[in-house]
Design an enzyme around this catalytic site. Structure first.
Site, PDB file in Angstrom:
ATOM      1  N   LYS A   6      -7.237 -11.873   7.344  1.00 43.83           N
ATOM      2  CA  LYS A   6      -6.989 -11.186   8.624  1.00 43.83           C
ATOM      3  C   LYS A   6      -8.125 -10.229   8.974  1.00 43.83           C
ATOM      4  CE  LYS A   6      -4.196  -7.144   7.272  1.00 43.83           C
ATOM      5  NZ  LYS A   6      -5.141  -6.101   7.654  1.00 43.83           N
ATOM      6  N   VAL A  58       0.827  -1.213   0.000  1.00 41.65           N
ATOM      7  CA  VAL A  58       0.000   0.000   0.000  1.00 41.65           C
ATOM      8  C   VAL A  58       0.861   1.262   0.000  1.00 41.65           C
ATOM      9  CG1 VAL A  58      -1.589   1.353   1.439  1.00 41.65           C
ATOM     10  CG2 VAL A  58      -2.044  -1.060   1.007  1.00 41.65           C
ATOM     11  N   LYS A  80      -3.492 -14.681  -5.712  1.00 43.63           N
ATOM     12  CA  LYS A  80      -4.305 -14.366  -6.891  1.00 43.63           C
ATOM     13  C   LYS A  80      -3.356 -13.940  -8.005  1.00 43.63           C
ATOM     14  CE  LYS A  80      -5.401  -9.542  -5.938  1.00 43.63           C
ATOM     15  NZ  LYS A  80      -6.486  -8.583  -5.925  1.00 43.63           N
ATOM     16  N   ASN A 140     -14.569  -5.516   3.260  1.00 43.01           N
ATOM     17  CA  ASN A 140     -13.832  -6.766   3.069  1.00 43.01           C
ATOM     18  C   ASN A 140     -14.634  -7.973   3.545  1.00 43.01           C
ATOM     19  OD1 ASN A 140     -11.709  -5.640   1.779  1.00 43.01           O
ATOM     20  ND2 ASN A 140     -10.209  -5.921   3.405  1.00 43.01           N
ATOM     21  N   THR A 161      -5.427  -0.613   7.605  1.00 45.54           N
ATOM     22  CA  THR A 161      -6.752  -1.083   8.041  1.00 45.54           C
ATOM     23  C   THR A 161      -6.721  -1.278   9.549  1.00 45.54           C
ATOM     24  OG1 THR A 161      -7.041  -2.189   5.925  1.00 45.54           O
ATOM     25  CG2 THR A 161      -8.443  -2.947   7.748  1.00 45.54           C
ATOM     26  N   CYS A 219      -5.352  -9.539   3.156  1.00 41.27           N
ATOM     27  CA  CYS A 219      -6.455  -8.722   3.697  1.00 41.27           C
ATOM     28  C   CYS A 219      -7.661  -9.532   4.166  1.00 41.27           C
ATOM     29  CB  CYS A 219      -6.884  -7.695   2.653  1.00 41.27           C
ATOM     30  SG  CYS A 219      -5.625  -6.438   2.392  1.00 41.27           S
ATOM     31  N   GLY A 253     -14.370 -21.122  -6.598  1.00 39.95           N
ATOM     32  CA  GLY A 253     -12.983 -21.584  -6.684  1.00 39.95           C
ATOM     33  C   GLY A 253     -12.519 -22.167  -5.370  1.00 39.95           C
TER      34      GLY A 253
HETATM   35  P1  NAD Z   1       3.160  -4.687   3.994  1.00 38.36           P
HETATM   36  O1  NAD Z   1       3.474  -5.698   5.027  1.00 38.36           O
HETATM   37  O2  NAD Z   1       3.414  -4.989   2.559  1.00 38.36           O
HETATM   38  O3  NAD Z   1       3.944  -3.330   4.310  1.00 38.36           O
HETATM   39  C1  NAD Z   1       4.031  -2.756   5.574  1.00 38.36           C
HETATM   40  C2  NAD Z   1       5.396  -2.068   5.677  1.00 38.36           C
HETATM   41  O4  NAD Z   1       5.445  -1.304   6.863  1.00 38.36           O
HETATM   42  C3  NAD Z   1       6.559  -3.059   5.756  1.00 38.36           C
HETATM   43  O5  NAD Z   1       7.474  -2.788   4.719  1.00 38.36           O
HETATM   44  C4  NAD Z   1       7.172  -2.795   7.150  1.00 38.36           C
HETATM   45  O6  NAD Z   1       8.577  -2.963   7.168  1.00 38.36           O
HETATM   46  C5  NAD Z   1       6.758  -1.358   7.367  1.00 38.36           C
HETATM   47  N1  NAD Z   1       6.748  -0.905   8.759  1.00 38.36           N
HETATM   48  C6  NAD Z   1       6.177  -1.511   9.827  1.00 38.36           C
HETATM   49  N2  NAD Z   1       6.370  -0.750  10.936  1.00 38.36           N
HETATM   50  C7  NAD Z   1       7.047   0.350  10.556  1.00 38.36           C
HETATM   51  C8  NAD Z   1       7.519   1.504  11.234  1.00 38.36           C
HETATM   52  N3  NAD Z   1       7.297   1.688  12.538  1.00 38.36           N
HETATM   53  N4  NAD Z   1       8.209   2.435  10.530  1.00 38.36           N
HETATM   54  C9  NAD Z   1       8.439   2.274   9.221  1.00 38.36           C
HETATM   55  N5  NAD Z   1       7.995   1.203   8.511  1.00 38.36           N
HETATM   56  C10 NAD Z   1       7.301   0.253   9.178  1.00 38.36           C
HETATM   57  O7  NAD Z   1       1.640  -4.302   4.240  1.00 38.36           O
HETATM   58  P2  NAD Z   1       0.566  -3.841   3.119  1.00 38.36           P
HETATM   59  O8  NAD Z   1       0.048  -5.018   2.399  1.00 38.36           O
HETATM   60  O9  NAD Z   1       1.097  -2.674   2.393  1.00 38.36           O
HETATM   61  O10 NAD Z   1      -0.615  -3.352   4.096  1.00 38.36           O
HETATM   62  C11 NAD Z   1      -0.500  -2.157   4.861  1.00 38.36           C
HETATM   63  C12 NAD Z   1      -1.864  -1.851   5.452  1.00 38.36           C
HETATM   64  O11 NAD Z   1      -2.797  -1.549   4.390  1.00 38.36           O
HETATM   65  C13 NAD Z   1      -2.494  -2.983   6.242  1.00 38.36           C
HETATM   66  O12 NAD Z   1      -3.214  -2.461   7.312  1.00 38.36           O
HETATM   67  C14 NAD Z   1      -3.434  -3.636   5.254  1.00 38.36           C
HETATM   68  O13 NAD Z   1      -4.509  -4.288   5.861  1.00 38.36           O
HETATM   69  C15 NAD Z   1      -3.915  -2.434   4.472  1.00 38.36           C
HETATM   70  N6  NAD Z   1      -4.346  -2.750   3.104  1.00 38.36           N
HETATM   71  C16 NAD Z   1      -3.615  -3.589   2.336  1.00 38.36           C
HETATM   72  C17 NAD Z   1      -4.029  -3.847   1.026  1.00 38.36           C
HETATM   73  C18 NAD Z   1      -3.258  -4.797   0.150  1.00 38.36           C
HETATM   74  O14 NAD Z   1      -3.799  -5.198  -0.882  1.00 38.36           O
HETATM   75  N7  NAD Z   1      -2.045  -5.175   0.495  1.00 38.36           N
HETATM   76  C19 NAD Z   1      -5.193  -3.246   0.522  1.00 38.36           C
HETATM   77  C20 NAD Z   1      -5.902  -2.370   1.335  1.00 38.36           C
HETATM   78  C21 NAD Z   1      -5.479  -2.125   2.642  1.00 38.36           C
END
Ligand code: NAD
Length: 433
Positions: free
Chosen positions: A261, A11, A318, A206, A121, A258, A251
């Site tokens: 969790k 994100v 996916k 979600n 989230t 997402c 499927g």
């Molecule tokens: P991710 O695990 O890919 O990335 C999170 C990043 O945050 C990691 O690189 C980690 O090293 C970094 N991080 C953690 N603590 C930190 C800190 N204190 N300082 C600096 N960096 C830090 O996670 P993601 O998939 O990008 O998801 C992030 C959020 O967005 C989650 O809450 C998720 O539910 C939400 N979200 C994700 C998606 C998706 O498709 N991946 C879609 C919508 C919402």
């Protein structure tokens, strides 16, 4: 505008690169120095269509920079975007430790008035908690705004530039001009609401999508028993405007970072206020069981797994992503090797990530679909990458030891009819078995 993004994962990185593309000055911070090092060298640490090129062009134009120094990123920024992970704890609740640590660091680094925008989230009440954490450290005024993220991996750039809506949660609507300005070029569908409702919109969305998937999978399971075809049923249902055509593909169920969790977290959020979310518990249970259907079907066709070799097409949860978090392939491959089989696996993008979570001498890592199928006693399609739809099935059949094809995503459909030697199972389509 000057933006700091805290957390440069799926994100945070997409958000940072897309806002840079719109002309903003972006600094992305992450505590993972390996990730930041790659990004500084111009290498995208994740696979997402279009990301690499957009990263290069914005880095060349000097609009995006990467650092492990969160305080430096926050200093001089107008808007700080929180995009750190919120994984599940052992009990299914959202682990807020990353969000809390980020809020502490942001509070300490504030060097002037700022807007903090939460994209992670987070359960209802978390933005209030972020506000309290920052307030206990900050020497300058600030406001916290909830802007939940709805992008889909695999379509993340397209979704960021063409969102269905932007939800902005605030309890002080007069103070969100900067956030509205930031999002205006993306869409005019900006939905402003209170913070708690914004937090709930993300979980409810979600949970609803996961419910549609489990619902259609159960209908598919019934279709198999009564002689109906789920693809026809979905097509007929989807034409009803009250239902719509999306998220009706049967499927092996949902995976990813997402839905699993967030459904578990919402069950916990409800439980914390003494509400038993029975429907969502069933959605989770049905999803877990759906993976077993594939294993059962393979056993029915192939007998015992011990000493056999199976091909696996697709490891990502996916298509068009390298993300394997909670991917059905993790469960299915573990089950197969646990029962004494060898597996030959292929995925166009997710092999390295899969290998970092599950590496076993019984797994052979293949570099194309045909070699994964070669000499196998059965082939399972677990991710519907386009590449698999284009493979010559006659060549696949000829290279296999026993031509069993378990199509967990209903990718081949009627096309399989020309290959009568296949024992073919797809979900909810009995006439093709
Ligand atoms: P991710 O695990 O890919 O990335 C999170 C990043 O945050 C990691 O690189 C980690 O090293 C970094 N991080 C953690 N603590 C930190 C800190 N204190 N300082 C600096 N960096 C830090 O996670 P993601 O998939 O990008 O998801 C992030 C959020 O967005 C989650 O809450 C998720 O539910 C939400 N979200 C994700 C998606 C998706 O498709 N991946 C879609 C919508 C919402």
């Amino acid at each position: 505008m000057k933006l700091a993004v805290v957390g440069t994962g799926y994100v945070g990185l997409i958000t940072g690169v897309c806002f840079a593309e719109l002309g903003h000055e972006v600094v992305c911070a992450d505590k993972d120095s390996g990730k930041i090092e790659k990004l500084r060298l111009g290498e995208a640490p994740i696979y997402e269509p279009g990301l690499q090129e957009m990263l290069w062009s914005n880095a060349d134009a000097g609009r995006i920079a990467f650092t492990t120094d969160l305080a430096a990123a926050v200093r001089g920024s107008e808007i700080v975007i929180i995009a750190v992970g919120t994984p599940s704890t052992a009990t299914g609740e959202a682990d807020l430790s990353f969000v809390e640590r980020a809020a502490e660091s942001i509070g300490e680094a504030l060097d002037g008035p700022k807007t903090i925008m939460t994209k992670s989230t987070v359960p209802v009440g978390t933005n209030a908690r972020i506000e309290a954490i920052v307030a206990s450290r900050a020497k300058y005024p600030f406001r916290v705004v909830s802007v939940p993220e709805f992008l889909r991996e695999g379509y993340a750039i397209r979704d960021t530039f063409n969102p269905d809506r932007i939800v902005i949660g605030t309890d002080r609507a007069a103070e969100i001009e900067a956030i509205v300005e930031l999002h205006k070029p993306l869409t005019d569908r900006i939905f402003v609401t209170d913070v708690r409702s914004a937090e709930m919109i993300k979980y409810a969305s979600n949970a609803y999508l996961a419910t549609r998937i489990s619902f259609i999978n159960e209908i598919a399971n019934i279709c198999e028993k009564v002689g109906a075809d789920i693809t026809q049923v979905s097509a007929g249902m989807g034409q009803d405007r009250r239902i719509g055509p999306h998220f009706l593909n049967a499927g092996i169920g949902y995976g990813g970072s997402c839905f699993p969790k967030d459904t578990k977290a919402l069950i916990q959020i409800a439980g914390n206020v003494d509400y038993d979310f029975k429907l969502l518990k069933s959605v989770v249970e049905v999803n877990r069981e759906q993976r077993n259907t594939m294993i059962r079907k393979l056993r029915e066709y192939a007998g015992s797994f011990s000493g056999k070799t199976f091909g696996i097409w697709g490891l990502a949860f996916k298509p068009n992503t390298d993300d394997v978090r909670e991917a059905p392939a993790l469960d299915i491959v573990s089950r197969l090797i646990g029962e004494g089989a060898r597996v030959r696996v292929y995925d166009p993008a997710a092999t390295a990530n899969f290998r970092s979570l599950l590496n076993d001498p019984s797994i052979e890592w293949c570099t194309d679909p045909l070699s994964a199928a070669k000499g196998s006693d059965g082939l399972m399609l677990l991710t519907e990458w386009n590449e698999f739809a284009e493979v010559d099935l006659r060549a696949v059949e000829q290279t296999m030891n026993t031509p069993i094809l378990i199509d967990g995503r209903n990718l081949f459909g009627d096309k399989i009819g020309a290959y009568s030697r296949f024992w073919y199972y797809s979900v909810g389509r009995p006439h093709l078995n």
